[in-house]
Design a protein around this motif. Structure first.
Motif, PDB file in Angstrom:
ATOM      1  N   GLU A  71       0.860  -1.189   0.024  1.00 39.87           N
ATOM      2  CA  GLU A  71      -0.024   0.078  -0.070  1.00 39.87           C
ATOM      3  C   GLU A  71       0.927   1.383  -0.066  1.00 39.87           C
ATOM      4  O   GLU A  71       0.197   2.185  -0.655  1.00 39.87           O
ATOM      5  CB  GLU A  71      -0.953  -0.032   1.227  1.00 39.87           C
ATOM      6  CG  GLU A  71      -1.846  -1.185   1.413  1.00 39.87           C
ATOM      7  CD  GLU A  71      -0.967  -2.327   2.204  1.00 39.87           C
ATOM      8  OE1 GLU A  71      -0.309  -2.071   3.015  1.00 39.87           O
ATOM      9  OE2 GLU A  71      -1.103  -3.592   1.692  1.00 39.87           O
ATOM     10  N   GLN A  72       2.016   1.120   0.614  1.00 39.20           N
ATOM     11  CA  GLN A  72       2.850   2.200   0.776  1.00 39.20           C
ATOM     12  C   GLN A  72       3.384   2.496  -0.669  1.00 39.20           C
ATOM     13  O   GLN A  72       3.687   3.741  -1.199  1.00 39.20           O
ATOM     14  CB  GLN A  72       3.937   2.125   1.913  1.00 39.20           C
ATOM     15  CG  GLN A  72       5.005   3.312   1.816  1.00 39.20           C
ATOM     16  CD  GLN A  72       4.135   4.754   2.330  1.00 39.20           C
ATOM     17  OE1 GLN A  72       3.702   4.618   3.237  1.00 39.20           O
ATOM     18  NE2 GLN A  72       4.424   5.696   1.691  1.00 39.20           N
ATOM     19  N   ILE A  73       3.941   1.569  -1.187  1.00 40.72           N
ATOM     20  CA  ILE A  73       4.720   1.656  -2.643  1.00 40.72           C
ATOM     21  C   ILE A  73       3.730   2.084  -3.303  1.00 40.72           C
ATOM     22  O   ILE A  73       4.069   3.122  -4.214  1.00 40.72           O
ATOM     23  CB  ILE A  73       5.021   0.257  -3.044  1.00 40.72           C
ATOM     24  CG1 ILE A  73       6.068  -0.305  -2.038  1.00 40.72           C
ATOM     25  CG2 ILE A  73       5.536   0.402  -4.550  1.00 40.72           C
ATOM     26  CD1 ILE A  73       6.510  -1.693  -2.335  1.00 40.72           C
ATOM     27  N   LYS A  74       2.630   1.842  -3.459  1.00 39.82           N
ATOM     28  CA  LYS A  74       1.231   2.343  -4.293  1.00 39.82           C
ATOM     29  C   LYS A  74       1.125   3.953  -4.080  1.00 39.82           C
ATOM     30  O   LYS A  74       0.997   4.758  -5.027  1.00 39.82           O
ATOM     31  CB  LYS A  74      -0.057   1.758  -4.100  1.00 39.82           C
ATOM     32  CG  LYS A  74      -0.040   0.389  -4.663  1.00 39.82           C
ATOM     33  CD  LYS A  74      -1.525  -0.501  -4.254  1.00 39.82           C
ATOM     34  CE  LYS A  74      -1.184  -1.689  -4.913  1.00 39.82           C
ATOM     35  NZ  LYS A  74      -2.429  -2.603  -4.537  1.00 39.82           N
ATOM     36  N   SER A 105       6.101  -3.516  -9.074  1.00 41.80           N
ATOM     37  CA  SER A 105       4.987  -2.476  -8.928  1.00 41.80           C
ATOM     38  C   SER A 105       5.302  -1.507  -9.663  1.00 41.80           C
ATOM     39  O   SER A 105       4.333  -0.837 -10.474  1.00 41.80           O
ATOM     40  CB  SER A 105       5.305  -2.032  -7.340  1.00 41.80           C
ATOM     41  OG  SER A 105       4.823  -2.899  -6.488  1.00 41.80           O
ATOM     42  N   LEU A 106       6.634  -0.960 -10.214  1.00 47.01           N
ATOM     43  CA  LEU A 106       6.797   0.036 -10.980  1.00 47.01           C
ATOM     44  C   LEU A 106       6.451  -0.393 -12.385  1.00 47.01           C
ATOM     45  O   LEU A 106       5.910   0.581 -13.185  1.00 47.01           O
ATOM     46  CB  LEU A 106       8.304   0.331 -11.077  1.00 47.01           C
ATOM     47  CG  LEU A 106       8.663   0.989  -9.685  1.00 47.01           C
ATOM     48  CD1 LEU A 106      10.418   1.156  -9.936  1.00 47.01           C
ATOM     49  CD2 LEU A 106       8.208   2.119  -9.300  1.00 47.01           C
ATOM     50  N   ARG A 107       6.576  -1.514 -12.946  1.00 51.03           N
ATOM     51  CA  ARG A 107       6.460  -2.017 -14.455  1.00 51.03           C
ATOM     52  C   ARG A 107       4.850  -1.890 -14.492  1.00 51.03           C
ATOM     53  O   ARG A 107       4.140  -1.483 -15.523  1.00 51.03           O
ATOM     54  CB  ARG A 107       7.076  -3.286 -14.645  1.00 51.03           C
ATOM     55  CG  ARG A 107       8.354  -3.168 -14.876  1.00 51.03           C
ATOM     56  CD  ARG A 107       9.119  -4.390 -15.390  1.00 51.03           C
ATOM     57  NE  ARG A 107      10.384  -4.515 -15.467  1.00 51.03           N
ATOM     58  CZ  ARG A 107      11.183  -3.466 -16.252  1.00 51.03           C
ATOM     59  NH1 ARG A 107      10.594  -2.746 -17.223  1.00 51.03           N
ATOM     60  NH2 ARG A 107      12.567  -3.440 -16.061  1.00 51.03           N
ATOM     61  N   PRO A 114       0.301   6.041 -16.960  1.00 51.20           N
ATOM     62  CA  PRO A 114      -0.004   7.284 -16.055  1.00 51.20           C
ATOM     63  C   PRO A 114       0.156   8.395 -16.910  1.00 51.20           C
ATOM     64  O   PRO A 114       0.594   8.418 -17.857  1.00 51.20           O
ATOM     65  CB  PRO A 114       0.940   6.939 -15.058  1.00 51.20           C
ATOM     66  CG  PRO A 114       1.962   6.031 -15.714  1.00 51.20           C
ATOM     67  CD  PRO A 114       1.392   5.097 -16.823  1.00 51.20           C
ATOM     68  N   PRO A 115      -0.004   9.653 -16.333  1.00 48.61           N
ATOM     69  CA  PRO A 115       0.190  10.831 -16.886  1.00 48.61           C
ATOM     70  C   PRO A 115       1.499  10.827 -17.400  1.00 48.61           C
ATOM     71  O   PRO A 115       2.547  10.254 -16.823  1.00 48.61           O
ATOM     72  CB  PRO A 115      -0.055  11.887 -15.776  1.00 48.61           C
ATOM     73  CG  PRO A 115      -1.062  11.190 -14.892  1.00 48.61           C
ATOM     74  CD  PRO A 115      -0.679   9.853 -14.939  1.00 48.61           C
ATOM     75  N   ALA A 116       1.918  11.873 -18.221  1.00 46.48           N
ATOM     76  CA  ALA A 116       3.308  12.082 -18.804  1.00 46.48           C
ATOM     77  C   ALA A 116       4.517  12.053 -17.790  1.00 46.48           C
ATOM     78  O   ALA A 116       5.385  11.358 -17.692  1.00 46.48           O
ATOM     79  CB  ALA A 116       3.399  13.199 -19.878  1.00 46.48           C
ATOM     80  N   GLU A 117       4.194  13.176 -16.849  1.00 51.74           N
ATOM     81  CA  GLU A 117       5.342  13.258 -15.799  1.00 51.74           C
ATOM     82  C   GLU A 117       5.552  12.036 -14.925  1.00 51.74           C
ATOM     83  O   GLU A 117       6.788  11.634 -14.667  1.00 51.74           O
ATOM     84  CB  GLU A 117       4.890  14.373 -14.719  1.00 51.74           C
ATOM     85  CG  GLU A 117       5.696  14.705 -13.561  1.00 51.74           C
ATOM     86  CD  GLU A 117       7.061  15.324 -13.587  1.00 51.74           C
ATOM     87  OE1 GLU A 117       7.987  15.130 -12.808  1.00 51.74           O
ATOM     88  OE2 GLU A 117       7.045  15.902 -14.853  1.00 51.74           O
ATOM     89  N   ALA A 118       4.663  11.293 -14.691  1.00 52.05           N
ATOM     90  CA  ALA A 118       4.711  10.281 -13.888  1.00 52.05           C
ATOM     91  C   ALA A 118       5.379   8.834 -14.619  1.00 52.05           C
ATOM     92  O   ALA A 118       6.173   8.105 -14.089  1.00 52.05           O
ATOM     93  CB  ALA A 118       3.281   9.417 -13.307  1.00 52.05           C
ATOM     94  N   ALA A 119       4.768   8.969 -15.788  1.00 46.71           N
ATOM     95  CA  ALA A 119       5.425   7.748 -16.704  1.00 46.71           C
ATOM     96  C   ALA A 119       7.006   7.933 -17.135  1.00 46.71           C
ATOM     97  O   ALA A 119       7.874   7.170 -17.081  1.00 46.71           O
ATOM     98  CB  ALA A 119       4.520   7.938 -18.138  1.00 46.71           C
ATOM     99  N   THR A 120       7.411   9.178 -17.044  1.00 47.61           N
ATOM    100  CA  THR A 120       8.799   9.655 -17.230  1.00 47.61           C
ATOM    101  C   THR A 120       9.543   9.518 -16.125  1.00 47.61           C
ATOM    102  O   THR A 120      10.737   8.642 -16.085  1.00 47.61           O
ATOM    103  CB  THR A 120       8.958  11.330 -17.477  1.00 47.61           C
ATOM    104  OG1 THR A 120       8.360  11.446 -18.859  1.00 47.61           O
ATOM    105  CG2 THR A 120      10.345  11.603 -17.718  1.00 47.61           C
ATOM    106  N   ARG A 121       8.990   9.553 -14.839  1.00 49.39           N
ATOM    107  CA  ARG A 121       9.465   9.268 -13.500  1.00 49.39           C
ATOM    108  C   ARG A 121       9.932   7.697 -13.443  1.00 49.39           C
ATOM    109  O   ARG A 121      10.631   7.026 -12.997  1.00 49.39           O
ATOM    110  CB  ARG A 121       9.084   9.945 -12.630  1.00 49.39           C
ATOM    111  CG  ARG A 121       9.261  11.395 -12.457  1.00 49.39           C
ATOM    112  CD  ARG A 121       8.379  11.975 -11.306  1.00 49.39           C
ATOM    113  NE  ARG A 121       8.487  13.447 -11.348  1.00 49.39           N
ATOM    114  CZ  ARG A 121       9.761  14.091 -10.441  1.00 49.39           C
ATOM    115  NH1 ARG A 121      10.523  13.469  -9.732  1.00 49.39           N
ATOM    116  NH2 ARG A 121       9.718  15.513 -10.584  1.00 49.39           N
ATOM    117  N   LEU A 122       8.667   6.965 -13.599  1.00 45.88           N
ATOM    118  CA  LEU A 122       8.680   5.321 -13.398  1.00 45.88           C
ATOM    119  C   LEU A 122       9.731   4.962 -14.630  1.00 45.88           C
ATOM    120  O   LEU A 122      10.442   4.057 -14.036  1.00 45.88           O
ATOM    121  CB  LEU A 122       7.288   4.895 -13.932  1.00 45.88           C
ATOM    122  CG  LEU A 122       6.068   5.160 -13.015  1.00 45.88           C
ATOM    123  CD1 LEU A 122       4.778   4.853 -13.454  1.00 45.88           C
ATOM    124  CD2 LEU A 122       6.312   4.238 -11.714  1.00 45.88           C
TER     125      LEU A 122
END
Length: 190
Positions: A71-74, A105-107, A114-122
């Protein structure tokens, strides 16, 4: 290091960076051990190996900590898309220190578009996983500290770390250190 002069003199210099980082707190040591600055990491390894009172508790806390709950990772992954830059940055740093255990979890989060910013960070976080991840650098360098230190408390912690699962870098490194120490008769291991 030895140097020689034209006047036939020879000097021997102690160039080991056994000094603590400028901010010699447990957090600063850990940041140096998990960072990409090689000289700073080497200095922290040497300084910690000479300070078992600080090193053993720090490494026990950081290297034996259980993984965070799913849950924390999410929540951290969700924060990668937060509207506040500081929140996104904090989540990115925190996730970067979790190691390979969070890769699935990241994959999964990246597959969810996800939105572009989150996708870039992932994408960046996934690229950083592997041997040079902060988590893995901390494991390798932490084991090195314990091996160099060789105190009874360090050897006990090293034996505990050697019981980590076979597929983890931490377990592999700790077992290799135990074997090296046993070869020179420095361990109480059976």
């Amino acid at each position: 290091m030895a140097s020689g002069g034209a006047d036939a003199t020879a000097l021997v210099w102690d160039v080991r960076p056994d000094r603590a980082p400028p901010d010699a707190t447990p957090g600063a040591y850990w940041d140096a051990l998990t960072g990409r600055d090689g000289p700073a990491a080497y200095g922290a390894v040497r300084a910690l190996a000479n300070d078992p009172v600080v090193a053993v508790p720090l490494l026990k806390e950081r290297l034996t900590a259980p993984p965070p709950p799913p849950e924390q990772i999410k929540r951290w992954i969700a924060e990668l898309g937060d509207e506040r830059f500081a929140v996104r940055e904090a989540a990115t740093r925190t996730l970067a220190h979790q190691g390979a255990a969070i890769e699935p979890s990241l994959r999964a989060a990246l597959r969810a578009a996800p939105p572009a910013e989150a996708a870039t960070r992932l994408t960046d976080l996934l690229r950083e996983l592997g041997p040079r991840s902060a988590h893995n650098l901390g494991a390798v360098r932490g084991v090195e500290v314990l091996e160099l230190m060789g105190t009874p408390a360090a050897l006990t912690l090293l034996r505990e770390l050697a019981e980590a699962p076979a597929d983890t870098l931490l377990g592999q490194e700790a077992r290799a250190a135990c074997r090296r120490l046993a070869e020179v008769g420095r361990t109480p291991f059976p």
